[in-house]
Design a protein around this motif. Structure first.
Motif, PDB file in Angstrom:
ATOM      1  N   PHE A 299       0.833  -1.193   0.000  1.00  0.00           N
ATOM      2  CA  PHE A 299       0.000   0.000   0.000  1.00  0.00           C
ATOM      3  C   PHE A 299       0.872   1.249   0.000  1.00  0.00           C
ATOM      4  O   PHE A 299       2.011   1.234   0.489  1.00  0.00           O
ATOM      5  N   GLY A 300       0.351   2.310  -0.552  1.00  0.00           N
ATOM      6  CA  GLY A 300       1.020   3.594  -0.521  1.00  0.00           C
ATOM      7  C   GLY A 300       0.061   4.670  -0.060  1.00  0.00           C
ATOM      8  O   GLY A 300      -1.163   4.515  -0.148  1.00  0.00           O
ATOM      9  N   ILE A 301       0.601   5.781   0.455  1.00  0.00           N
ATOM     10  CA  ILE A 301      -0.223   6.903   0.906  1.00  0.00           C
ATOM     11  C   ILE A 301      -0.270   7.938  -0.209  1.00  0.00           C
ATOM     12  O   ILE A 301       0.773   8.408  -0.674  1.00  0.00           O
ATOM     13  N   VAL A 302      -1.476   8.262  -0.650  1.00  0.00           N
ATOM     14  CA  VAL A 302      -1.662   9.205  -1.751  1.00  0.00           C
ATOM     15  C   VAL A 302      -2.431  10.422  -1.252  1.00  0.00           C
ATOM     16  O   VAL A 302      -3.447  10.281  -0.562  1.00  0.00           O
ATOM     17  N   VAL A 303      -1.934  11.605  -1.595  1.00  0.00           N
ATOM     18  CA  VAL A 303      -2.657  12.849  -1.338  1.00  0.00           C
ATOM     19  C   VAL A 303      -3.294  13.273  -2.656  1.00  0.00           C
ATOM     20  O   VAL A 303      -2.592  13.530  -3.637  1.00  0.00           O
ATOM     21  N   PHE A 304      -4.633  13.308  -2.695  1.00  0.00           N
ATOM     22  CA  PHE A 304      -5.333  13.605  -3.928  1.00  0.00           C
ATOM     23  C   PHE A 304      -5.463  15.107  -4.145  1.00  0.00           C
ATOM     24  O   PHE A 304      -5.586  15.890  -3.192  1.00  0.00           O
ATOM     25  N   ASP A 305      -5.447  15.504  -5.419  1.00  0.00           N
ATOM     26  CA  ASP A 305      -5.446  16.921  -5.770  1.00  0.00           C
ATOM     27  C   ASP A 305      -6.784  17.598  -5.516  1.00  0.00           C
ATOM     28  O   ASP A 305      -6.829  18.761  -5.123  1.00  0.00           O
ATOM     29  N   ASP A 306      -7.890  16.868  -5.765  1.00  0.00           N
ATOM     30  CA  ASP A 306      -9.193  17.538  -5.770  1.00  0.00           C
ATOM     31  C   ASP A 306      -9.615  18.049  -4.393  1.00  0.00           C
ATOM     32  O   ASP A 306     -10.046  19.189  -4.248  1.00  0.00           O
ATOM     33  N   HIS A 307      -9.470  17.208  -3.366  1.00  0.00           N
ATOM     34  CA  HIS A 307      -9.895  17.632  -2.024  1.00  0.00           C
ATOM     35  C   HIS A 307      -8.750  17.661  -1.014  1.00  0.00           C
ATOM     36  O   HIS A 307      -8.969  18.006   0.145  1.00  0.00           O
ATOM     37  N   GLY A 308      -7.571  17.255  -1.433  1.00  0.00           N
ATOM     38  CA  GLY A 308      -6.438  17.249  -0.519  1.00  0.00           C
ATOM     39  C   GLY A 308      -6.488  16.151   0.520  1.00  0.00           C
ATOM     40  O   GLY A 308      -5.749  16.188   1.501  1.00  0.00           O
ATOM     41  N   ASP A 309      -7.356  15.171   0.321  1.00  0.00           N
ATOM     42  CA  ASP A 309      -7.480  14.093   1.301  1.00  0.00           C
ATOM     43  C   ASP A 309      -6.432  13.024   1.061  1.00  0.00           C
ATOM     44  O   ASP A 309      -5.921  12.856  -0.045  1.00  0.00           O
ATOM     45  N   GLU A 310      -6.104  12.296   2.126  1.00  0.00           N
ATOM     46  CA  GLU A 310      -5.144  11.201   2.046  1.00  0.00           C
ATOM     47  C   GLU A 310      -5.881   9.874   2.016  1.00  0.00           C
ATOM     48  O   GLU A 310      -6.938   9.719   2.617  1.00  0.00           O
ATOM     49  N   ALA A 311      -5.288   8.912   1.320  1.00  0.00           N
ATOM     50  CA  ALA A 311      -5.862   7.566   1.287  1.00  0.00           C
ATOM     51  C   ALA A 311      -4.730   6.565   1.168  1.00  0.00           C
ATOM     52  O   ALA A 311      -3.698   6.845   0.557  1.00  0.00           O
ATOM     53  N   GLN A 312      -4.917   5.395   1.799  1.00  0.00           N
ATOM     54  CA  GLN A 312      -3.958   4.301   1.685  1.00  0.00           C
ATOM     55  C   GLN A 312      -4.459   3.375   0.588  1.00  0.00           C
ATOM     56  O   GLN A 312      -5.491   2.726   0.731  1.00  0.00           O
TER      57      GLN A 312
END
Length: 329
Positions: A299-312
């Protein structure tokens, strides 16, 4: 030309036309005898629910077959081979029909992807049936990315199904009642902690993805971190760790500090940072390299551009689109 000669010519023409195949791909459904149709021995679907077949047969008796099946032109055996619609074919036989509506399919009759794509679109296959097909294509020398393209699925979809053959039986047994993604994520944990995952499976006949994720997060938590472990940011950036402070061995060393105090390390200049741009399910974002996911190495931690939320996110589901350097300020 006499009338009798014209009749003879018509009769001769009808004799020549008898037995010819109808136009392929004409779009018209034909009535073909069930005895002239055979199932494809290489079809991906292996399991047919008996109760569901009986229900479909009852519907066919009441209302007829609403959608034709697809068949090839006659094969060397003298029979048409089913391209799609094996379940309808079996139900029609149970219903006592002697003929069935069918459309002759153009193209390559032996393309193994025809039935597979049709069944996937109908959601008619189990995870193990899809896995068997993907494993067969991999053994034939195809690449996962090419299989994903031909199935019109993501590489993550193919990777998850390809892993089923390597899963322990205790996890494969859960595929009939639990989501594949949840089983796949448990499989990643099983590689590190088999006993704990097997105990979880023993306690749960089935589970949802949120249930599996909660268990994985709890099982992967490490409350007692090793202070001497090398920071993850240095592993990813390829830089050596910062020098650790050392105790002055004399009462008053060269630094002029009292015994037992630490000598501060020299200040280093900031290094350039690697930026990895990724896509996941039509969302763009940045893969965080300085932190390790609690859910495991897959798994990796991604910071998404649209809302700035993090997800594994599973690494197999990420598409890498750009690697660049951000210079220090």
């Amino acid at each position: 030309m006499s009338y009798a000669q014209k009749l003879d010519d018509v009769a001769l023409l009808l004799d020549e036309l008898e037995g010819l195949e109808p136009a392929v791909g004409s779009g018209a459904a034909l009535e073909i005898a069930l005895s002239q149709i055979e199932e494809d021995p290489g079809q991906p679907r292996r399991n047919f629910d008996k109760a569901a077949l009986e229900e479909l047969a009852a519907s066919i008796r009441e209302r007829g077959l609403l959608q034709p099946i697809g068949v090839t032109k006659k094969q060397e055996s003298g029979k048409h081979r089913i391209v799609f619609g094996a379940r309808r074919f079996r139900a029609a036989s149970l219903a006592g029909l002697r003929t069935i509506k069918a459309m002759i399919q153009a193209g390559q009759p032996d393309d193994p992807y025809d039935q597979m794509v049709e069944n996937i679109q109908r959601d008619d296959l189990s995870a193990t049936e899809i896995a068997a097909f993907i494993e067969a294509r991999l053994r034939a020398g195809e690449k996962q990315k090419d299989i994903a393209r031909r199935l019109a699925k993501s590489k993550g979809f193919v990777a998850m199904h390809a892993s089923i053959g390597q899963m322990p039986q205790v996890l494969r047994d859960k595929l009939s009642a639990s989501p594949l993604r949840a089983v796949y994520e448990l499989y990643q944990l099983w590689k590190r902690d088999a006993a704990r995952v097997e105990e979880f499976c023993t306690q749960h006949e089935s589970f949802t993805r949120p249930q599996a994720e909660a268990f994985i997060e709890a099982a992967s938590a490490k409350p007692n971190q090793n202070d001497d472990a090398e920071p993850a940011e240095h592993i990813f950036r390829g830089e050596p760790p910062l020098p650790q402070p050392t105790k002055d061995e004399t009462k008053h060393g060269a630094a002029g500090l009292p015994e037992g105090e630490f000598v501060p390390a020299a200040q280093r200049k900031s290094a350039s940072e690697v930026i990895m741009r990724v896509h996941h399910e039509q969302r763009g974002g940045r893969l965080i390299l300085g932190r390790v996911s609690k859910r495991g190495s897959h798994f990796g931690i991604v910071v998404f551009d649209d809302h700035g939320d993090e997800a594994q996110v599973l690494l197999a589901e990420l598409a890498l689109v750009e690697i660049r350097m951000r210079e220090p300020l």
